[in-house]
Design a protein around this motif. Structure first.
Motif, PDB file in Angstrom:
ATOM      1  N   LYS A 261       0.799  -1.225   0.000  1.00 36.78           N
ATOM      2  CA  LYS A 261       0.000   0.000   0.000  1.00 36.78           C
ATOM      3  C   LYS A 261       0.834   1.279   0.000  1.00 36.78           C
ATOM      4  O   LYS A 261       0.326   2.337  -0.358  1.00 36.78           O
ATOM      5  CB  LYS A 261      -0.942   0.001   1.197  1.00 36.78           C
ATOM      6  N   PHE A 262       2.116   1.212   0.389  1.00 34.31           N
ATOM      7  CA  PHE A 262       2.971   2.396   0.379  1.00 34.31           C
ATOM      8  C   PHE A 262       3.689   2.556  -0.967  1.00 34.31           C
ATOM      9  O   PHE A 262       4.723   3.207  -1.051  1.00 34.31           O
ATOM     10  CB  PHE A 262       3.992   2.339   1.515  1.00 34.31           C
ATOM     11  N   ASN A 263       3.108   1.958  -2.028  1.00 29.91           N
ATOM     12  CA  ASN A 263       3.646   2.075  -3.384  1.00 29.91           C
ATOM     13  C   ASN A 263       5.060   1.499  -3.510  1.00 29.91           C
ATOM     14  O   ASN A 263       5.886   2.003  -4.281  1.00 29.91           O
ATOM     15  CB  ASN A 263       3.636   3.529  -3.860  1.00 29.91           C
ATOM     16  N   THR A 264       5.348   0.457  -2.770  1.00 31.78           N
ATOM     17  CA  THR A 264       6.638  -0.217  -2.844  1.00 31.78           C
ATOM     18  C   THR A 264       6.428  -1.681  -3.248  1.00 31.78           C
ATOM     19  O   THR A 264       5.319  -2.215  -3.159  1.00 31.78           O
ATOM     20  CB  THR A 264       7.384  -0.175  -1.496  1.00 31.78           C
ATOM     21  N   VAL A 265       7.499  -2.314  -3.684  1.00 34.83           N
ATOM     22  CA  VAL A 265       7.463  -3.744  -4.032  1.00 34.83           C
ATOM     23  C   VAL A 265       8.146  -4.510  -2.905  1.00 34.83           C
ATOM     24  O   VAL A 265       9.364  -4.451  -2.752  1.00 34.83           O
ATOM     25  CB  VAL A 265       8.160  -4.014  -5.365  1.00 34.83           C
ATOM     26  N   VAL A 266       7.373  -5.185  -2.088  1.00 37.62           N
ATOM     27  CA  VAL A 266       7.923  -5.965  -0.972  1.00 37.62           C
ATOM     28  C   VAL A 266       7.670  -7.458  -1.145  1.00 37.62           C
ATOM     29  O   VAL A 266       8.154  -8.263  -0.353  1.00 37.62           O
ATOM     30  CB  VAL A 266       7.346  -5.504   0.387  1.00 37.62           C
ATOM     31  N   ASP A 267       6.898  -7.824  -2.161  1.00 38.57           N
ATOM     32  CA  ASP A 267       6.625  -9.233  -2.462  1.00 38.57           C
ATOM     33  C   ASP A 267       7.490  -9.626  -3.658  1.00 38.57           C
ATOM     34  O   ASP A 267       7.510  -8.921  -4.677  1.00 38.57           O
ATOM     35  CB  ASP A 267       5.149  -9.439  -2.774  1.00 38.57           C
ATOM     36  N   HIS A 268       8.183 -10.762  -3.553  1.00 40.17           N
ATOM     37  CA  HIS A 268       9.193 -11.105  -4.555  1.00 40.17           C
ATOM     38  C   HIS A 268       9.121 -12.580  -4.936  1.00 40.17           C
ATOM     39  O   HIS A 268       8.502 -13.392  -4.237  1.00 40.17           O
ATOM     40  CB  HIS A 268      10.591 -10.791  -4.026  1.00 40.17           C
ATOM     41  N   ALA A 269       9.812 -12.887  -6.049  1.00 42.53           N
ATOM     42  CA  ALA A 269       9.995 -14.276  -6.480  1.00 42.53           C
ATOM     43  C   ALA A 269      11.460 -14.470  -6.835  1.00 42.53           C
ATOM     44  O   ALA A 269      12.041 -13.676  -7.594  1.00 42.53           O
ATOM     45  CB  ALA A 269       9.116 -14.590  -7.687  1.00 42.53           C
ATOM     46  N   PHE A 270      12.080 -15.511  -6.272  1.00 38.71           N
ATOM     47  CA  PHE A 270      13.455 -15.905  -6.581  1.00 38.71           C
ATOM     48  C   PHE A 270      13.442 -17.370  -7.016  1.00 38.71           C
ATOM     49  O   PHE A 270      12.557 -18.133  -6.613  1.00 38.71           O
ATOM     50  CB  PHE A 270      14.358 -15.740  -5.351  1.00 38.71           C
ATOM     51  N   TRP A 271      14.429 -17.759  -7.808  1.00 33.30           N
ATOM     52  CA  TRP A 271      14.457 -19.148  -8.261  1.00 33.30           C
ATOM     53  C   TRP A 271      15.888 -19.625  -8.459  1.00 33.30           C
ATOM     54  O   TRP A 271      16.826 -18.827  -8.578  1.00 33.30           O
ATOM     55  CB  TRP A 271      13.660 -19.308  -9.559  1.00 33.30           C
ATOM     56  N   ARG A 272      16.029 -20.945  -8.490  1.00 32.45           N
ATOM     57  CA  ARG A 272      17.311 -21.581  -8.760  1.00 32.45           C
ATOM     58  C   ARG A 272      17.064 -22.992  -9.274  1.00 32.45           C
ATOM     59  O   ARG A 272      15.962 -23.536  -9.143  1.00 32.45           O
ATOM     60  CB  ARG A 272      18.181 -21.620  -7.500  1.00 32.45           C
ATOM     61  N   GLY A 273      18.095 -23.597  -9.877  1.00 31.18           N
ATOM     62  CA  GLY A 273      17.942 -24.942 -10.417  1.00 31.18           C
ATOM     63  C   GLY A 273      17.643 -24.922 -11.903  1.00 31.18           C
ATOM     64  O   GLY A 273      17.793 -23.911 -12.586  1.00 31.18           O
ATOM     65  N   SER A 274      17.174 -26.042 -12.421  1.00 36.76           N
ATOM     66  CA  SER A 274      16.966 -26.211 -13.859  1.00 36.76           C
ATOM     67  C   SER A 274      15.569 -25.770 -14.276  1.00 36.76           C
ATOM     68  O   SER A 274      14.831 -26.498 -14.936  1.00 36.76           O
ATOM     69  CB  SER A 274      17.188 -27.680 -14.250  1.00 36.76           C
ATOM     70  N   LEU A 275      15.205 -24.570 -13.908  1.00 35.58           N
ATOM     71  CA  LEU A 275      13.949 -23.981 -14.363  1.00 35.58           C
ATOM     72  C   LEU A 275      14.185 -22.494 -14.559  1.00 35.58           C
ATOM     73  O   LEU A 275      15.203 -21.940 -14.161  1.00 35.58           O
ATOM     74  CB  LEU A 275      12.797 -24.245 -13.379  1.00 35.58           C
ATOM     75  N   MET A 276      13.218 -21.830 -15.171  1.00 38.02           N
ATOM     76  CA  MET A 276      13.338 -20.403 -15.433  1.00 38.02           C
ATOM     77  C   MET A 276      11.976 -19.749 -15.231  1.00 38.02           C
ATOM     78  O   MET A 276      10.949 -20.290 -15.654  1.00 38.02           O
ATOM     79  CB  MET A 276      13.821 -20.168 -16.871  1.00 38.02           C
ATOM     80  N   VAL A 277      11.970 -18.612 -14.564  1.00 34.54           N
ATOM     81  CA  VAL A 277      10.742 -17.839 -14.432  1.00 34.54           C
ATOM     82  C   VAL A 277      10.570 -17.003 -15.697  1.00 34.54           C
ATOM     83  O   VAL A 277      11.423 -16.176 -16.027  1.00 34.54           O
ATOM     84  CB  VAL A 277      10.782 -16.945 -13.185  1.00 34.54           C
ATOM     85  N   ARG A 278       9.507 -17.262 -16.420  1.00 37.18           N
ATOM     86  CA  ARG A 278       9.259 -16.562 -17.683  1.00 37.18           C
ATOM     87  C   ARG A 278       8.751 -15.146 -17.441  1.00 37.18           C
ATOM     88  O   ARG A 278       9.138 -14.206 -18.151  1.00 37.18           O
ATOM     89  CB  ARG A 278       8.245 -17.343 -18.520  1.00 37.18           C
ATOM     90  N   SER A 279       7.879 -14.969 -16.449  1.00 38.44           N
ATOM     91  CA  SER A 279       7.336 -13.633 -16.194  1.00 38.44           C
ATOM     92  C   SER A 279       6.823 -13.539 -14.768  1.00 38.44           C
ATOM     93  O   SER A 279       6.469 -14.549 -14.148  1.00 38.44           O
ATOM     94  CB  SER A 279       6.200 -13.311 -17.170  1.00 38.44           C
ATOM     95  N   ILE A 280       6.824 -12.313 -14.233  1.00 36.51           N
ATOM     96  CA  ILE A 280       6.210 -12.014 -12.944  1.00 36.51           C
ATOM     97  C   ILE A 280       5.271 -10.839 -13.161  1.00 36.51           C
ATOM     98  O   ILE A 280       5.711  -9.731 -13.481  1.00 36.51           O
ATOM     99  CB  ILE A 280       7.252 -11.667 -11.862  1.00 36.51           C
TER     100      ILE A 280
END
Length: 466
Positions: free
Chosen positions: A405-424
């Motif tokens: 609500k304070f116009n900030t990004v505090v929720d995140h996604a991180f990854w590792r291993g043999s996969l890839m995050v295509r989009s968030i």
């Protein structure tokens, strides 16, 4: 002896995409990757069991199988995850009814994710009274993990605690408790604002019909004590750090599997005040998560209580933490000696301490992300508004992406291993409350978080499985 098969425009050829590779020696097709591209050839790698092969293939041979100048990547199986903090369920209640539950349900159905990861939710001992469980079951999901307890890698076991314990209610000023005991929310108070109330947890839900290979809950916060509340201008009696857990589930899609991890980092307004100590707690939580994830293909989502581009000096509403630190330092050391030890340059001892506090708070705010990166995790800051949920165009055109609500990004996604995050993508939860039909005109007053069913927006993460 090797060639690449496909059907699609040649311009679609990209380094490290997945292709079919035919090996004459093995008389078989393999999944391969183009790792280098030249004007007349491509470098292909593929694996046959444990053996890795590589060959430079002329483009004329690579296109021979398709009979044309065409190469197309094979589609990878995908998985989607929705991550959302529900602010201890409080906004789901209005008087004695649960009028905002249908807004939450609409959000879940629009996202249509394979896995739903929720933070800061109430675990009802009486499941028949759990409004979230009913809404998710009606939307096609089953609850898989609730972090009611967990054991750490060193064998320490703790149980999740109630809302009042999570906000250190016994040490908090009474006005805050009085505010929470709002007469408009008697059901909420009865359910969780008690010493023996239903605990606050992280939860994972999986779409019905998907294969679940494993699941569980891990204790990831260290044992520690908090002792300082700048908001009260005084030290408080030390209290034990509230436990934090990691929920995990291993889900299989189209023969490929990945671990989805859900956590809520140490921090927030009840722990930020002791940031000089809590920085170390956050580092240890990151390390515990990293240790558990070794050798696995994982995506970690959740409320990190932290921003990647944060500066305390640019957030005046938080400067009270830094400005009151000198009072704390008077109890532990002479300010002048403190300034000399830290080689600070300001003429004023108070300014020195505040300057030091600002730098420490900035480090505190980025610590979870910094620690994960140091251990080889990947992430992205390229977040976009999700078009799901009929979000008004005025938002997508003019509003920076934010998750809190304070116009900030505090929720995140991180990854590792043999996969890839295509989009968030960021799915704006408020839109389901103030603009459910996607009205053409969007009002500034619609930004009021009191209109939504939570004070966070949701992350919608799309994963390519290898």
């Amino acid at each position: 002896s090797s060639r690449v098969k496909g059907q699609g425009p040649r311009k679609a050829l990209k380094t490290a995409d997945t292709y079919e590779v035919y090996s004459k020696s093995a008389d078989a097709w393999f999944e391969g990757k183009i790792v280098k591209r030249g004007p007349d050839s491509i470098r292909v790698e593929w694996r046959d069991g444990e053996q890795l092969y590589a060959k430079t293939v002329p483009l004329r041979d690579a296109h021979h199988c398709a009979g044309a100048d065409q190469v197309t990547p094979l589609p990878r199986p995908q998985m989607t995850v929705l991550s959302l903090n529900l602010e201890f369920n409080t906004r789901l209640f209005d008087n004695e009814d649960r009028s905002n539950i249908h807004l939450f349900k609409r959000c879940i159905q629009h996202a249509d994710a394979d896995v739903v990861a929720l933070q800061e939710v109430v675990d009802y001992r009486d499941k028949a009274r759990d409004p979230l469980l009913a809404a998710l079951q009606e939307s096609g999901y089953e609850e898989v993990v609730s972090t009611t307890s967990g054991t750490s890698h060193d064998g320490r076991t703790e149980r999740a605690i109630s809302f009042e314990g999570m906000i250190y209610g016994k040490a908090e000023p009474q006005p805050l408790i009085d505010t929470i005991r709002d007469v408009r929310r008697p059901t909420f108070v009865k359910d969780i604002l008690q010493d023996d109330g239903n605990p606050l947890v992280n939860k994972l839900y999986v779409k019905r019909g998907l294969s679940i290979k494993s699941s569980g809950s891990i204790l990831v916060s260290p044992a520690g004590m908090l002792s300082y509340w700048p908001e009260t201008d005084a030290k408080r009696e030390p209290v034990h750090l509230a436990p934090r857990f990691l929920a995990y589930v291993e889900v299989e899609v189209a023969g490929k599997s990945a671990f989805i991890l859900n956590t809520h980092f140490v921090g927030g307004r009840f722990e930020d005040t002791d940031f000089t100590v809590a920085t170390e707690f956050r580092r240890k939580q990151s390390e515990a998560i990293n240790k558990w994830a070794q050798g696995k293909s994982v995506v970690l989502v959740g409320d990190f209580n932290a921003s990647q581009d944060f500066s305390l000096s640019s957030a005046p509403h938080l400067l009270k933490y830094a400005n009151s630190l000198p009072l704390f330092l008077k109890e532990k050391a002479d300010l002048t000696r403190f300034a000399n030890e830290h080689r600070l340059t300001s003429d004023s001892a108070t300014d020195l301490a505040t300057e030091w506090a600002i730098s420490k708070y900035d480090k505190y705010m980025t610590q979870p992300m910094d620690s994960l990166r140091e251990h080889g995790w990947s992430t992205t800051t390229d977040l976009k508004w999700s078009l799901k949920g009929r979000l008004p165009l005025e938002v997508t055109r003019s509003r920076p992406v934010f998750t809190f609500k304070f116009n900030t990004v505090v929720d995140h996604a991180f990854w590792r291993g043999s996969l890839m995050v295509r989009s968030i993508e960021v799915l704006w939860a408020l839109a389901f409350a103030v603009n459910p039909a996607g009205a053409a005109k969007f009002q500034e007053t619609d930004m009021d978080v009191s209109n939504g069913f939570t004070d966070h927006n949701a992350l919608l993460v799309t994963i390519d499985l290898d």
